[in-house]
Scaffold this motif. Sequence first.
Motif, PDB file in Angstrom:
ATOM      1  N   PRO A  89      42.688  37.705  47.077  1.00  0.00           N
ATOM      2  CA  PRO A  89      43.430  38.329  45.976  1.00  0.00           C
ATOM      3  C   PRO A  89      44.817  38.804  46.392  1.00  0.00           C
ATOM      4  O   PRO A  89      45.003  39.334  47.490  1.00  0.00           O
ATOM      5  N   ARG A  90      45.785  38.614  45.506  1.00  0.00           N
ATOM      6  CA  ARG A  90      47.128  39.151  45.672  1.00  0.00           C
ATOM      7  C   ARG A  90      47.353  40.332  44.729  1.00  0.00           C
ATOM      8  O   ARG A  90      47.936  41.339  45.110  1.00  0.00           O
ATOM      9  N   PHE A  91      46.897  40.182  43.481  1.00  0.00           N
ATOM     10  CA  PHE A  91      47.015  41.262  42.503  1.00  0.00           C
ATOM     11  C   PHE A  91      46.224  42.463  43.010  1.00  0.00           C
ATOM     12  O   PHE A  91      45.069  42.340  43.416  1.00  0.00           O
ATOM     13  N   LYS A  92      46.836  43.626  43.014  1.00  0.00           N
ATOM     14  CA  LYS A  92      46.213  44.807  43.619  1.00  0.00           C
ATOM     15  C   LYS A  92      44.976  45.243  42.838  1.00  0.00           C
ATOM     16  O   LYS A  92      44.976  45.279  41.607  1.00  0.00           O
TER      17      LYS A  92
ATOM     18  N   CYS B 252      44.754  42.727  48.939  1.00  0.00           N
ATOM     19  CA  CYS B 252      43.721  42.267  49.869  1.00  0.00           C
ATOM     20  C   CYS B 252      44.234  41.272  50.902  1.00  0.00           C
ATOM     21  O   CYS B 252      43.533  40.972  51.878  1.00  0.00           O
ATOM     22  N   ARG B 253      45.437  40.742  50.721  1.00  0.00           N
ATOM     23  CA  ARG B 253      45.972  39.797  51.710  1.00  0.00           C
ATOM     24  C   ARG B 253      46.153  40.469  53.065  1.00  0.00           C
ATOM     25  O   ARG B 253      45.981  39.834  54.112  1.00  0.00           O
ATOM     26  N   ALA B 254      46.481  41.761  53.063  1.00  0.00           N
ATOM     27  CA  ALA B 254      46.639  42.478  54.323  1.00  0.00           C
ATOM     28  C   ALA B 254      45.302  42.586  55.044  1.00  0.00           C
ATOM     29  O   ALA B 254      45.228  42.414  56.278  1.00  0.00           O
TER      30      ALA B 254
ATOM     31  N   VAL C 182      34.577  34.854  45.966  1.00  0.00           N
ATOM     32  CA  VAL C 182      35.659  35.540  45.255  1.00  0.00           C
ATOM     33  C   VAL C 182      35.488  37.037  45.480  1.00  0.00           C
ATOM     34  O   VAL C 182      34.810  37.711  44.698  1.00  0.00           O
ATOM     35  N   PRO C 183      36.064  37.584  46.544  1.00  0.00           N
ATOM     36  CA  PRO C 183      35.897  39.015  46.825  1.00  0.00           C
ATOM     37  C   PRO C 183      36.605  39.881  45.798  1.00  0.00           C
ATOM     38  O   PRO C 183      37.604  39.473  45.198  1.00  0.00           O
ATOM     39  N   ALA C 184      36.088  41.096  45.641  1.00  0.00           N
ATOM     40  CA  ALA C 184      36.595  41.990  44.603  1.00  0.00           C
ATOM     41  C   ALA C 184      37.505  43.078  45.130  1.00  0.00           C
ATOM     42  O   ALA C 184      38.206  43.718  44.341  1.00  0.00           O
ATOM     43  N   ASP C 185      37.515  43.292  46.445  1.00  0.00           N
ATOM     44  CA  ASP C 185      38.294  44.408  46.989  1.00  0.00           C
ATOM     45  C   ASP C 185      38.502  44.211  48.485  1.00  0.00           C
ATOM     46  O   ASP C 185      38.042  43.207  49.067  1.00  0.00           O
TER      47      ASP C 185
END
Length: 317
Positions: free
Chosen positions: A170-173, A13-15, A144-147
Amino acid sequence: MSTLATQAPTFDCRADFADELIALARADERIVAVCNDSVGSSNLVKFREEFPDRLINVGIAEQDMVGVSAGLANAGFIPFVSAAAPFLTGRALEQIKADIAYTHRHVVLCGQSPGMAYGELGPTHHSIEDLSWMRAVPGLKIIVPADPAQTRAAVRWAAASAEPTYLRVPRFKVPAVTPDDAPFEMGRAVRLADGTDVTLIAVGTLVSRALNAADLLAQDGISARVLNMMFVEPLDVSAVVSAARQTRAIVTAEEGLVSGGLGAAVAKVVAEHHPVPVRMLGVPSFAPTGSTSFLLDHFGLNAQGVAAAARKALGRP
């Protein structure tokens, strides 16, 4: 909507955070980025290339970073403060409290790679306390977004809202879980699955796992409601009360400490309005070193762990 396929594609999600920030900056010259020597890890390289005069890198000085951002907000800018979540929230908590929340400055604090996303870097880089710390600061909105879709929507909302905001990036895919017609409103949860026996309330990386847990529970004849509680503050009190009244138990799931975070917020509402069994899943103490996937499994923060907690809350084996 139906629950989530286990093998769905996953996304960093960082992108989406970076792309949405650039799009907003093109339309609004007040938007600036402030970071702590984290241009690369915050995915701000393209932002810097397009807006070299609108990225302020203060170096590894998180307290200065937040103070500078408060000054920029005073001058009419909209600062997006981007840094690794453990250092942004831990090192600069006093400035977040006094310079941002107390004075109600329109600053967006972007905690990159939250939870246990840094994995092998260990407890110094795990950000499991941030939701507890940020919830203790009055007036600070917490998302806290989920996707990817919710990450983009959160960036847009934070830019337009004029509220001091803490945004977990989020960093974890994670897979895409948000329906196309889902609203993004302050203090409103998104119901992703209906159920009458138990309610699973999750945030961030745990939302897709809660959906998969609902699938597992359905195989046992247990009907699970799934709520994506992307606003931890303000919490969707109405959705929690409805869950307590309409189902027999609630399970919360978060990638953070069980004390003070999502679970604590939900338990308070349940205790005050309609007591039912509540089980809170999260990280009980400092996490060991290991990959993010290993750590999530280690603490039972997976579909099997969520389903097991739901069965226990219902008194089922």
